[in-house]
Design an enzyme around this catalytic site. Structure first.
Site, mmCIF file in Angstrom:
data_model
loop_
_atom_site.group_PDB
_atom_site.id
_atom_site.type_symbol
_atom_site.label_atom_id
_atom_site.label_comp_id
_atom_site.label_asym_id
_atom_site.label_seq_id
_atom_site.Cartn_x
_atom_site.Cartn_y
_atom_site.Cartn_z
ATOM 1 N N ASP A 82 0.789 -1.248 0.000
ATOM 2 C CA ASP A 82 0.000 0.000 0.000
ATOM 3 C C ASP A 82 0.822 1.300 0.000
ATOM 4 O O ASP A 82 0.511 2.235 0.760
ATOM 5 C CB ASP A 82 -0.961 0.016 1.210
ATOM 6 C CG ASP A 82 -1.987 -1.116 1.184
ATOM 7 O OD1 ASP A 82 -1.973 -1.921 0.240
ATOM 8 O OD2 ASP A 82 -2.812 -1.196 2.115
ATOM 9 N N HIS A 120 -10.790 0.740 -2.650
ATOM 10 C CA HIS A 120 -12.161 0.716 -2.115
ATOM 11 C C HIS A 120 -13.152 1.379 -3.064
ATOM 12 O O HIS A 120 -12.873 2.455 -3.615
ATOM 13 C CB HIS A 120 -12.220 1.493 -0.794
ATOM 14 C CG HIS A 120 -11.356 0.953 0.298
ATOM 15 N ND1 HIS A 120 -11.437 -0.346 0.745
ATOM 16 C CD2 HIS A 120 -10.388 1.540 1.059
ATOM 17 C CE1 HIS A 120 -10.569 -0.522 1.732
ATOM 18 N NE2 HIS A 120 -9.913 0.608 1.938
ATOM 19 N N LYS A 158 -7.061 -4.990 -2.908
ATOM 20 C CA LYS A 158 -7.814 -5.498 -1.752
ATOM 21 C C LYS A 158 -8.723 -4.415 -1.212
ATOM 22 O O LYS A 158 -8.470 -3.227 -1.431
ATOM 23 C CB LYS A 158 -6.860 -6.008 -0.673
ATOM 24 C CG LYS A 158 -5.926 -4.927 -0.178
ATOM 25 C CD LYS A 158 -4.899 -5.480 0.785
ATOM 26 C CE LYS A 158 -4.010 -4.389 1.299
ATOM 27 N NZ LYS A 158 -4.714 -3.320 2.023
ATOM 28 N N CYS A 203 -2.021 -2.737 7.680
ATOM 29 C CA CYS A 203 -1.913 -3.675 6.566
ATOM 30 C C CYS A 203 -0.629 -4.497 6.569
ATOM 31 O O CYS A 203 -0.658 -5.676 6.217
ATOM 32 C CB CYS A 203 -2.137 -2.937 5.244
ATOM 33 S SG CYS A 203 -3.863 -2.395 5.096
#
Ligand code: VGL
Ligand code: ZN
Length: 197
Positions: free
Chosen positions: A9, A49, A106, A151
């Protein structure tokens, strides 16, 4: 031993100026780039998202960083971040994405958050990364990125539970460090058998 570098990320929203900025999140980018040449495989994860995601405080009329009970357990409510296709969801422009063999996204399921690169936050829905790594014969993982206490932590603990050898290079990670989360994460990673390098 076949080793993969997993870069978690490293996206604009987790860097200074971003929606969920991690202090010095951008300071790790050049060091991560330098590690890529040593790895047998390079995998990037991307928090991704849909607008209105259930992990967003704005979806619950709640304050950011408050807690809510989800069907899968407690969930921190975050500011809107890493919305699919937005600049905030893009990788930091300094990150060298060319050596990446694979990018795994994800958090795209509207009803479940996904901190870990392996399982969504229900701890059962797989992302497919385990199968990818195993079919490539990868046994050992080096993890770096953002954020150490969310994460990176969840990914490292899941990977260790799945039987991979896991090292987290702490100097190439940065933490949100909210309400003791960094100390809890380092304890949890050590307890799971993760090496903190
Ligand atoms: C993350 C909170 C929400 C992370 C992602 O990358 O650590 N944290 N979404
Ligand atoms: Zn997220």
């Amino acid at each position: 031993m076949t080793q993969a570098l997993i870069v978690i990320d490293v996206q604009n929203d987790f860097c200074p100026g971003g929606a969920l900025a991690v202090a010095q999140g951008d300071a790790i980018v050049s060091g991560i780039n330098a590690l890529m040449a040593e790895a047998d495989a390079v995998i990037l994860t991307q928090d991704w998202h849909p607008a209105g995601h259930s992990s967003f405080a704005s979806s619950h009329d709640a304050a950011p960083m408050s807690l809510v009970e989800m069907p899968y357990g407690p969930q921190v409510l975050w500011p809107d971040h890493c919305i699919q296709g937005s600049n905030g969801a893009a990788f930091h422009k300094g990150l060298n994405t060319d050596p990446a063999d694979m990018v795994i996204r994800k958090g795209f399921n509207p009803a479940i958050d996904s901190y870990s690169a392996f399982f969504e936050n229900d701890h059962t829905t797989p992302t497919g990364l385990e199968g990818y790594l195993r079919t490539r014969g990868i046994t050992d993982l080096v993890m770096v990125g953002l954020a150490t206490d969310f994460c990176v932590n969840y990914s490292a603990v899941d990977a260790a539970k799945l039987g991979f050898g896991v090292t987290v290079r702490m100097e190439l990670c940065r933490a949100i460090d909210f309400d003791g989360s960094l100390a809890a994460a380092t304890d949890g990673m050590r307890a799971a058998g993760v090496s903190l390098g």
